[in-house]
Write an enzyme that holds these catalytic residues in place. Structure first.
Site, PDB file in Angstrom:
ATOM      1  N   SER A  62       0.837  -1.201   0.000  1.00 52.31           N
ATOM      2  CA  SER A  62       0.000   0.000   0.000  1.00 52.31           C
ATOM      3  C   SER A  62       0.867   1.245   0.000  1.00 52.31           C
ATOM      4  CB  SER A  62      -0.909  -0.011   1.232  1.00 52.31           C
ATOM      5  OG  SER A  62      -1.424   1.290   1.417  1.00 52.31           O
ATOM      6  N   HIS A 100      -1.241  -1.168  -4.247  1.00 49.45           N
ATOM      7  CA  HIS A 100      -2.515  -0.811  -3.616  1.00 49.45           C
ATOM      8  C   HIS A 100      -2.548   0.699  -3.368  1.00 49.45           C
ATOM      9  CE1 HIS A 100      -6.022  -1.820  -1.046  1.00 49.45           C
ATOM     10  NE2 HIS A 100      -5.579  -0.882  -0.223  1.00 49.45           N
ATOM     11  N   ASP A 124      -4.701   3.808  -1.744  1.00 46.66           N
ATOM     12  CA  ASP A 124      -5.770   4.153  -0.805  1.00 46.66           C
ATOM     13  C   ASP A 124      -6.241   5.577  -1.029  1.00 46.66           C
ATOM     14  OD1 ASP A 124      -6.002   1.800   0.978  1.00 46.66           O
ATOM     15  OD2 ASP A 124      -3.878   2.214   1.323  1.00 46.66           O
ATOM     16  N   MET A 133      -8.803   8.464   0.034  1.00 47.43           N
ATOM     17  CA  MET A 133      -9.673   8.833   1.161  1.00 47.43           C
ATOM     18  C   MET A 133     -10.236  10.234   0.972  1.00 47.43           C
ATOM     19  SD  MET A 133      -7.185   7.641   4.229  1.00 47.43           S
ATOM     20  CE  MET A 133      -6.384   6.050   4.234  1.00 47.43           C
ATOM     21  N   HIS A 135      -8.323   1.357  -3.804  1.00 45.44           N
ATOM     22  CA  HIS A 135      -9.253   1.128  -2.689  1.00 45.44           C
ATOM     23  C   HIS A 135      -9.905   2.468  -2.370  1.00 45.44           C
ATOM     24  CE1 HIS A 135      -9.492   0.164   1.938  1.00 45.44           C
ATOM     25  NE2 HIS A 135     -10.681   0.326   1.390  1.00 45.44           N
ATOM     26  N   MET A 168     -12.034   4.878  -0.433  1.00 46.99           N
ATOM     27  CA  MET A 168     -12.676   5.138   0.857  1.00 46.99           C
ATOM     28  C   MET A 168     -13.320   6.504   0.760  1.00 46.99           C
ATOM     29  SD  MET A 168      -9.613   3.664   3.200  1.00 46.99           S
ATOM     30  CE  MET A 168      -8.479   3.656   1.834  1.00 46.99           C
ATOM     31  N   MET A 186     -11.625  -5.577   5.457  1.00 44.21           N
ATOM     32  CA  MET A 186     -10.803  -4.665   6.263  1.00 44.21           C
ATOM     33  C   MET A 186     -10.493  -5.331   7.604  1.00 44.21           C
ATOM     34  SD  MET A 186     -10.161  -2.028   4.475  1.00 44.21           S
ATOM     35  CE  MET A 186      -9.131  -1.301   5.744  1.00 44.21           C
ATOM     36  N   GLY A 208      -8.791   4.225   7.196  1.00 39.69           N
ATOM     37  CA  GLY A 208      -8.462   5.638   7.397  1.00 39.69           C
ATOM     38  C   GLY A 208      -6.985   5.877   7.682  1.00 39.69           C
ATOM     39  N   GLY A 231      -0.706   1.486   9.624  1.00 41.07           N
ATOM     40  CA  GLY A 231      -0.001   1.200  10.874  1.00 41.07           C
ATOM     41  C   GLY A 231      -0.874   0.875  12.072  1.00 41.07           C
ATOM     42  N   ASP A 241      -6.743  -6.274   4.320  1.00 44.68           N
ATOM     43  CA  ASP A 241      -6.080  -4.962   4.354  1.00 44.68           C
ATOM     44  C   ASP A 241      -6.100  -4.385   5.757  1.00 44.68           C
ATOM     45  OD1 ASP A 241      -5.093  -2.453   3.775  1.00 44.68           O
ATOM     46  OD2 ASP A 241      -6.783  -1.837   2.520  1.00 44.68           O
ATOM     47  N   GLY A 242      -4.908  -4.165   6.313  1.00 44.56           N
ATOM     48  CA  GLY A 242      -4.781  -3.509   7.617  1.00 44.56           C
ATOM     49  C   GLY A 242      -4.052  -4.372   8.632  1.00 44.56           C
ATOM     50  N   GLY A 285       1.109  -2.113   4.203  1.00 38.75           N
ATOM     51  CA  GLY A 285       1.652  -0.760   4.127  1.00 38.75           C
ATOM     52  C   GLY A 285       2.968  -0.641   4.857  1.00 38.75           C
TER      53      GLY A 285
HETATM   54  C1  DX5 Z   1      -6.233   1.755   5.678  1.00 42.45           C
HETATM   55  C2  DX5 Z   1      -5.792   1.382   4.294  1.00 42.45           C
HETATM   56  C3  DX5 Z   1      -4.712   0.382   4.222  1.00 42.45           C
HETATM   57  C4  DX5 Z   1      -3.427   0.768   4.885  1.00 42.45           C
HETATM   58  C5  DX5 Z   1      -2.792  -0.498   5.361  1.00 42.45           C
HETATM   59  O1  DX5 Z   1      -7.360   2.545   5.582  1.00 42.45           O
HETATM   60  O2  DX5 Z   1      -6.871   0.863   3.548  1.00 42.45           O
HETATM   61  O3  DX5 Z   1      -4.458  -0.018   2.879  1.00 42.45           O
HETATM   62  O4  DX5 Z   1      -2.550   1.469   4.063  1.00 42.45           O
HETATM   63  O5  DX5 Z   1      -1.674  -0.143   6.049  1.00 42.45           O
HETATM   64  P1  DX5 Z   1      -0.947  -1.082   7.087  1.00 42.45           P
HETATM   65  O6  DX5 Z   1      -0.528  -2.323   6.332  1.00 42.45           O
HETATM   66  O7  DX5 Z   1       0.190  -0.231   7.504  1.00 42.45           O
HETATM   67  O8  DX5 Z   1      -1.926  -1.412   8.170  1.00 42.45           O
HETATM   68 ZN    ZN Z   2      -6.418  -0.071   1.541  1.00 41.38          ZN
END
Ligand code: DX5
Ligand code: ZN
Length: 215
Positions: free
Chosen positions: A8, A33, A35, A37, A66, A68, A137, A142, A145, A175-176, A197
């Site tokens: 990500s 990936h 993200d 938002m 993705h 959001m 998820m 959002g 980490g 994811d997450g 990520g």
């Molecule tokens: C969160 C994102 C993720 C995020 C994952 O809203 O959708 O894609 O970047 O990050 P890590 O792997 O660091 O949890």
């Molecule tokens: Zn994501």
């Protein structure tokens, strides 16, 4: 099938974005990936079309967007124009999910639906034959980490069993909070695509970390 790894970009160093993308191009990563938002559906902003355009010109891996955001249907044409391979919209943002999924596919992209941690997988039973992927998820969307939510394993097992019973090829993406510790349990539960990520971009040797995630 062999599982896929989709780092990500959210966790990348945006001050040296080209280097980060070149690293992804050289790596064994399958997808990038992305993200997106809007500060409405999720309490954060990430990047928009100017950044996405720059990324799309440089990246050589398929882009996995993705979304959001509320009203994701407003941006589908522009995403297709940038060559996005896969788009996932959140179940929670689409009152006419079936229509939105059809729009994504008519634009030539793969269509995915994302579920927030509190939403049960059976919500997708009727739409499942129409979608290429379900994104589960494993944190509240959002931020990167965050800590992985352990109930995700059971959710993935349930979804895998629904997909198999229906004889479908739908992919499951998670994811997450995915890392080298939990990835094997996730794959065992039935995951096809691992999004990571900080595990990749904050590691001392991202290429090696991606290689380990692939094994
Ligand atoms: C969160 C994102 C993720 C995020 C994952 O809203 O959708 O894609 O970047 O990050 P890590 O792997 O660091 O949890
Ligand atoms: Zn994501």
């Amino acid at each position: 099938m062999n599982h896929l790894v989709a780092p990500s970009l959210l966790a990348a160093d945006f001050g040296k974005l080209n280097d980060e993308i070149d690293m992804i191009n050289r790596s064994e990563a399958d997808w990038l990936h992305l993200d997106m938002m809007d500060g409405v559906f999720v309490p954060n902003l990430s990047f928009g079309f100017p950044v996405l355009e720059a990324v799309s010109k440089r990246v050589q891996k398929p882009m996995d967007a993705h979304l959001m955001m509320v009203h994701p249907e407003m941006y589908l044409e522009r995403l297709a124009g940038l060559g996005i391979y896969h788009v996932t919209v959140h179940y929670e943002t689409c009152p006419h999910l079936h229509r939105t999924v059809q729009q994504i596919k008519e634009l030539g992209m793969k269509a995915g639906v994302t579920l927030n941690p509190h939403n049960p997988v059976h919500l997708l039973e009727e739409i499942l034959p129409e979608v290429d992927m379900v994104l589960i998820m494993s944190v509240n969307p959002g931020y990167g980490g965050q800590h992985f939510i352990p109930q995700t394993y059971e959710k993935i097992r349930k979804l895998r069993s629904i997909i198999e019973k229906a004889g479908l090829q739908t992919l499951i993406e998670v994811d997450g909070g995915v890392d080298l510790e939990n990835k094997n349990d996730l794959l065992k539960a039935g995951v096809d695509v691992l999004v990571t990520g900080v595990t990749v971009f904050h590691s001392p040797n991202p290429l090696e970390t991606i290689r380990k995630l692939k094994t």
